[in-house]
Design a protein around this motif. Structure first.
Motif, short mmCIF file in Angstrom:
data_model
loop_
_atom_site.label_atom_id
_atom_site.label_comp_id
_atom_site.label_asym_id
_atom_site.label_seq_id
_atom_site.Cartn_x
_atom_site.Cartn_y
_atom_site.Cartn_z
N VAL A 116 0.81 -1.21 0.00
CA VAL A 116 0.00 0.00 0.00
C VAL A 116 0.85 1.26 0.00
N VAL A 117 0.29 2.32 -0.54
CA VAL A 117 0.91 3.64 -0.52
C VAL A 117 0.81 4.16 0.92
N THR A 118 1.94 4.54 1.47
CA THR A 118 2.03 5.01 2.85
C THR A 118 2.88 6.27 2.86
N LEU A 119 2.49 7.25 3.65
CA LEU A 119 3.22 8.52 3.71
C LEU A 119 4.08 8.59 4.96
N ILE A 120 5.34 8.99 4.76
CA ILE A 120 6.27 9.21 5.87
C ILE A 120 6.95 10.56 5.63
N ALA A 121 7.81 10.96 6.55
CA ALA A 121 8.60 12.19 6.36
C ALA A 121 10.04 11.79 6.06
N ASP A 122 10.64 12.47 5.08
CA ASP A 122 12.05 12.21 4.78
C ASP A 122 12.94 13.02 5.74
N LYS B 113 4.70 -0.23 20.57
CA LYS B 113 5.20 0.98 21.22
C LYS B 113 6.33 1.65 20.45
N LYS B 114 7.38 0.93 20.14
CA LYS B 114 8.54 1.54 19.47
C LYS B 114 8.17 2.06 18.07
N PRO B 115 7.50 1.27 17.23
CA PRO B 115 7.12 1.82 15.92
C PRO B 115 6.22 3.05 16.04
N PHE B 116 5.29 3.05 17.01
CA PHE B 116 4.44 4.23 17.19
C PHE B 116 5.28 5.44 17.57
N LEU B 117 6.21 5.27 18.49
CA LEU B 117 7.03 6.40 18.95
C LEU B 117 7.99 6.90 17.87
N GLU B 118 8.50 5.99 17.03
CA GLU B 118 9.58 6.35 16.10
C GLU B 118 9.19 6.40 14.63
N ASN B 119 8.14 5.71 14.22
CA ASN B 119 7.84 5.57 12.79
C ASN B 119 6.36 5.73 12.48
N ARG B 120 5.81 6.87 12.81
CA ARG B 120 4.41 7.11 12.47
C ARG B 120 4.29 7.40 10.97
N CYS B 121 3.13 7.06 10.42
CA CYS B 121 2.88 7.26 8.99
C CYS B 121 1.41 7.61 8.81
N ALA B 122 1.03 7.87 7.59
CA ALA B 122 -0.37 8.12 7.23
C ALA B 122 -0.70 7.30 5.98
N PHE B 123 -1.92 6.84 5.94
CA PHE B 123 -2.42 6.08 4.80
C PHE B 123 -3.34 6.98 3.99
N PRO B 124 -2.95 7.39 2.79
CA PRO B 124 -3.86 8.19 1.95
C PRO B 124 -4.85 7.27 1.26
N MET B 125 -6.08 7.71 1.14
CA MET B 125 -7.10 6.85 0.52
C MET B 125 -8.30 7.66 0.06
N SER B 126 -9.14 7.00 -0.69
CA SER B 126 -10.39 7.60 -1.16
C SER B 126 -11.51 7.40 -0.16
N GLY B 127 -11.44 6.36 0.65
CA GLY B 127 -12.45 6.05 1.65
C GLY B 127 -12.13 4.73 2.32
N PHE B 128 -12.91 4.38 3.34
CA PHE B 128 -12.72 3.09 4.01
C PHE B 128 -14.07 2.40 4.18
#
Length: 193
Positions: free
Chosen positions: A43-49, A87-102
């Motif tokens: 899936v397409v996932t958004l992170i910060a570089d 816990k660790k992924p939440f604290l260090e590697n948050r992302c966003a899922f772009p989509m048309s709907g769920f």
């Protein structure tokens, strides 16, 4: 909760994210999930570089579980920092899922699409997971208590982000923690036949 969603790569910024990943997906021999997206899809996932700019990456939707064949696709916002796996992924590697709907299903198994005229962004996090055949980025969608528009259909809902909240969600853990305490905005369902 939030076991499928809609990603239409023909619309606006979703098209931009999709096009940025087409070559990468081909090089990695992966197929980007479009239209109705299922757990375990790429899936397409958004992170910060490194320069704090939002960039799309491909992730495998779901964390490989401890049991063979187990796939964890959602995490509860209320307990995300209590769970060792999250816990660790939440604290260090948050992302966003772009989509048309769920999509959600009610207790009678009727399917509903929650969408908007603009792309939706769901809050999540990811990790790099090593396997015998290599490593892969795996992602999870965060869920929370439902608001008034979703409660009649389902007892959980995804954590919804506005476009303006995507960058602070990803880059600022204090913002993220506070965001999880908010009531989610209304979003109305459409029955799916």
């Amino acid at each position: 909760m939030c076991g499928r969603y809609l990603f239409d790569p023909r619309t606006g910024e979703l098209s931009d994210y999709y096009q940025e990943l087409v070559t990468i997906a081909k090089e990695q021999n992966k197929k980007i999930a479009v239209d109705e997206v299922f757990p375990s899809n790429q899936v397409v996932t958004l992170i910060a570089d490194d320069s704090q700019q939002i960039v799309p990456i491909l992730t495998h939707w779901g964390f490989t579980g401890f049991k063979k064949g187990q796939l964890l696709i959602n995490a509860r916002a209320e307990t995300v920092e209590e769970k060792r796996t999250f816990k660790k992924p939440f604290l260090e590697n948050r992302c966003a899922f772009p989509m048309s709907g769920f999509y959600e299903w009610d207790s009678d198994k009727h399917k509903f699409l929650f969408d908007s005229s603009e792309p939706l962004y769901l809050a999540g996090f990811y990790r790099n997971h090593s396997t015998a055949s290599g490593s892969e980025d795996e992602s999870i969608i965060l869920t929370t208590k439902p608001n008034a528009t979703i409660a009649p259909i389902h007892d959980r809902m995804p954590v919804l982000l506005s476009k303006a909240d995507v960058l602070p969600w990803i880059t600022d853990v204090t913002f993220a923690r506070n965001y999880l305490l908010q009531t989610m905005p209304d979003i109305h369902p459409q029955p799916v036949s």
